[in-house]
Design a protein around this motif. Structure first.
Motif, mmCIF file in Angstrom:
data_model
loop_
_atom_site.group_PDB
_atom_site.id
_atom_site.type_symbol
_atom_site.label_atom_id
_atom_site.label_comp_id
_atom_site.label_asym_id
_atom_site.label_seq_id
_atom_site.Cartn_x
_atom_site.Cartn_y
_atom_site.Cartn_z
ATOM 1 N N ASP A 76 10.620 -28.507 -45.256
ATOM 2 C CA ASP A 76 10.833 -27.360 -46.442
ATOM 3 C C ASP A 76 11.431 -28.811 -47.483
ATOM 4 O OD1 ASP A 76 10.214 -25.331 -45.238
ATOM 5 O OD2 ASP A 76 12.941 -24.619 -44.760
ATOM 6 N N HIS A 134 14.452 -26.070 -42.199
ATOM 7 C CA HIS A 134 15.036 -27.499 -42.939
ATOM 8 C C HIS A 134 14.808 -28.288 -41.706
ATOM 9 C CE1 HIS A 134 18.258 -25.950 -40.140
ATOM 10 N NE2 HIS A 134 18.586 -26.967 -40.827
ATOM 11 N N GLY A 149 15.323 -25.583 -51.959
ATOM 12 C CA GLY A 149 16.967 -26.030 -51.307
ATOM 13 C C GLY A 149 17.550 -26.934 -51.164
ATOM 14 N N ALA A 150 17.869 -25.792 -49.625
ATOM 15 C CA ALA A 150 18.231 -26.900 -48.814
ATOM 16 C C ALA A 150 18.047 -28.423 -48.978
ATOM 17 C CB ALA A 150 17.291 -26.647 -47.129
ATOM 18 N N ASP A 196 24.311 -20.755 -40.455
ATOM 19 C CA ASP A 196 23.312 -20.465 -41.753
ATOM 20 C C ASP A 196 23.401 -21.593 -42.393
ATOM 21 O OD1 ASP A 196 25.939 -20.251 -42.084
ATOM 22 O OD2 ASP A 196 26.165 -18.676 -43.298
ATOM 23 N N ALA A 244 21.560 -25.245 -49.135
ATOM 24 C CA ALA A 244 20.579 -24.701 -50.535
ATOM 25 C C ALA A 244 22.687 -24.387 -51.781
ATOM 26 C CB ALA A 244 19.886 -23.663 -50.152
ATOM 27 N N SER A 245 23.148 -24.502 -51.379
ATOM 28 C CA SER A 245 24.504 -23.644 -52.163
ATOM 29 C C SER A 245 24.528 -25.194 -52.854
ATOM 30 C CB SER A 245 25.720 -23.227 -51.422
ATOM 31 O OG SER A 245 26.731 -24.343 -50.827
ATOM 32 N N THR A 264 15.631 -21.289 -50.490
ATOM 33 C CA THR A 264 16.217 -21.897 -49.443
ATOM 34 C C THR A 264 15.690 -23.096 -49.096
ATOM 35 O OG1 THR A 264 17.639 -20.653 -49.046
ATOM 36 C CG2 THR A 264 17.684 -22.660 -47.304
ATOM 37 N N PRO A 324 20.840 -23.517 -43.798
ATOM 38 C CA PRO A 324 20.365 -24.222 -44.420
ATOM 39 C C PRO A 324 20.426 -23.702 -45.802
ATOM 40 C CG PRO A 324 19.330 -23.506 -42.788
ATOM 41 C CD PRO A 324 20.492 -23.152 -42.350
ATOM 42 N N ALA A 325 21.455 -22.315 -45.729
ATOM 43 C CA ALA A 325 21.457 -21.261 -46.712
ATOM 44 C C ALA A 325 22.819 -22.383 -47.240
ATOM 45 C CB ALA A 325 22.275 -20.794 -46.341
#
Length: 396
Positions: free
Chosen positions: A188, A184, A192-193, A240, A246-247, A164, A242-243
């Protein structure tokens, strides 16, 4: 359970070591022996260790770690017959009832947030582990350090840990160099984020009819999240974020083969990752043993779920690394942070831990008590530019 010997004496061949990896998905524990590669057994505690106003909750970590450690030790003891123990003792030239057999000689714990939120762990874990497991050799590490040990071992080099977020860590075995890993909102970059946010930005641009939009990514946004205009209401209240961002990164990778906007996002991400690696990778030593002039580089290992995107990201990343670090050997890590924690524990037990000590990055409390290894390695911040390095700034 027998107690470990003095910190200066290498542990016997029958001694156990424990490696621990504490992250957002839970606590993982591995049991190994001092002179045998790999783990004997592993177990997972699915509940992540709590973090509160005082930092990472040491009591909650212990509540999960100690039962897991005793379970692993019990399984190892049950699996080892008396004859196998005698054969092992004969092979190493030690008596069958060697007092070192069965002891926990060292524990290494790597935890996400250790550097900034690990005060309670550093204050409470050494004494608690000595009391509960009879172990005095303890290493407490940031998860970036265990990622490094799992990917590179105890050699000079650099590791980029991407998921992430994204952080790069390197060492010449004298000090640590860190780049990014700032979360994020502040960094980063290339993680992913970051990729997911850039992909969603391109999708929203297409929705609005602005330049830089991607119809392909807009289609994927709708398939994943629903109507584009509803996305802010879905995203902004989430803790959440950042997650969630990232998804969407795999969707960007899936579109990159046919969509130039998605491919461009991954090229940008690759550039950010390569710049972070170049910031921390130590220059090879010259013929006189002094640092070289930066004209070459050693190993750069890639680890983490980010790189499972495959060639859409890896291909431009290799190109950028070849440009910024000519001669560097780019590898995909064979060991994860749990492997790294076990390697650190094994090296500590054997009296051969060569990675730089640091008060928050790699803390070995017994050495502080006894005055051993008093010189503590620093952590250099990312250099200004790509090839130059700061030499006047240290943190921690």
């Amino acid at each position: 359970m027998t107690h470990a010997g003095p910190a200066g004496d290498p542990a016997g061949p029958g001694a156990y070591v424990l490696g621990v990896d504490s992250g957002g998905s839970g606590l993982r524990v591995a049991l190994g022996r001092v002179e045998e590669p790999g783990p004997l057994a592993t177990t997972v505690c699915a509940e992540p260790v709590r973090t509160g106003p005082g930092g990472i909750d040491a009591g909650h970590l212990l509540d999960q770690l100690l039962p897991a450690a005793r379970e692993l030790l019990g399984r190892a003891s049950a699996a080892a017959s008396a004859e196998a123990r005698r054969e092992d003792a004969r092979a190493h030239g030690t008596p069958a009832d060697d007092a070192s057999a069965g002891e926990v000689a060292a524990v290494a714990i790597g935890a996400a947030g250790m550097a900034t939120l690990g005060d309670r762990l550093r204050a409470e874990l050494p004494g608690a582990l000595a009391e509960a497991l009879g172990v005095r050799r303890v290493a407490l590490a940031a998860d970036a350090v265990t990622a490094y040990a799992g990917a590179v071992g105890q050699r000079p080099g650099a590791v980029v840990a991407g998921g992430t977020g994204m952080i790069a860590l390197g060492t010449d075995l004298k000090e640590w160099r860190r780049a990014d890993g700032w979360g994020h909102l502040l960094g980063d970059s290339g993680g992913g984020a970051w990729i997911g946010r850039a992909g969603l930005d391109a999708a929203m641009r297409a929705h609005d009819g602005r330049r830089g939009g991607s119809a392909a990514l807009l289609d994927r946004l709708r398939a994943v999240f629903g109507p584009a205009e509803a996305l802010p209401g879905l995203l902004y209240p989430r803790s959440d974020r950042p997650a969630v961002l990232a998804s969407f990164a795999p969707e960007v990778a899936a579109c990159a083969g046919a969509d130039p906007i998605a491919a461009g996002i991954l090229r940008q991400a690759a550039g950010h990752v390569a710049e972070a690696a170049a910031a921390v990778c130590p220059a090879p030593a010259g013929s006189d043993g002094e640092p070289g002039d930066g004209g070459g580089a050693g190993e750069v290992a890639l680890t983490g779920g980010l790189f499972r995107m495959g060639e859409p990201l890896i291909a431009p990343l290799r190109e950028e690394l070849a440009r910024l670090l000519p001669g560097a050997r780019v590898t995909v890590a064979t060991g994860d942070p749990l492997t790294g924690a076990l390697r650190i524990a094994r090296a500590l037990a054997a009296g051969d831990l060569r990675l730089p000590r640091h008060p928050t990055m790699l803390f070995v409390p017994l050495e502080q008590e006894t005055g051993q290894r008093a010189e503590s390695g620093g952590v250099r911040r990312a250099p200004v530019g790509v090839t130059g390095r700061r030499t006047d700034e240290r943190t921690g």
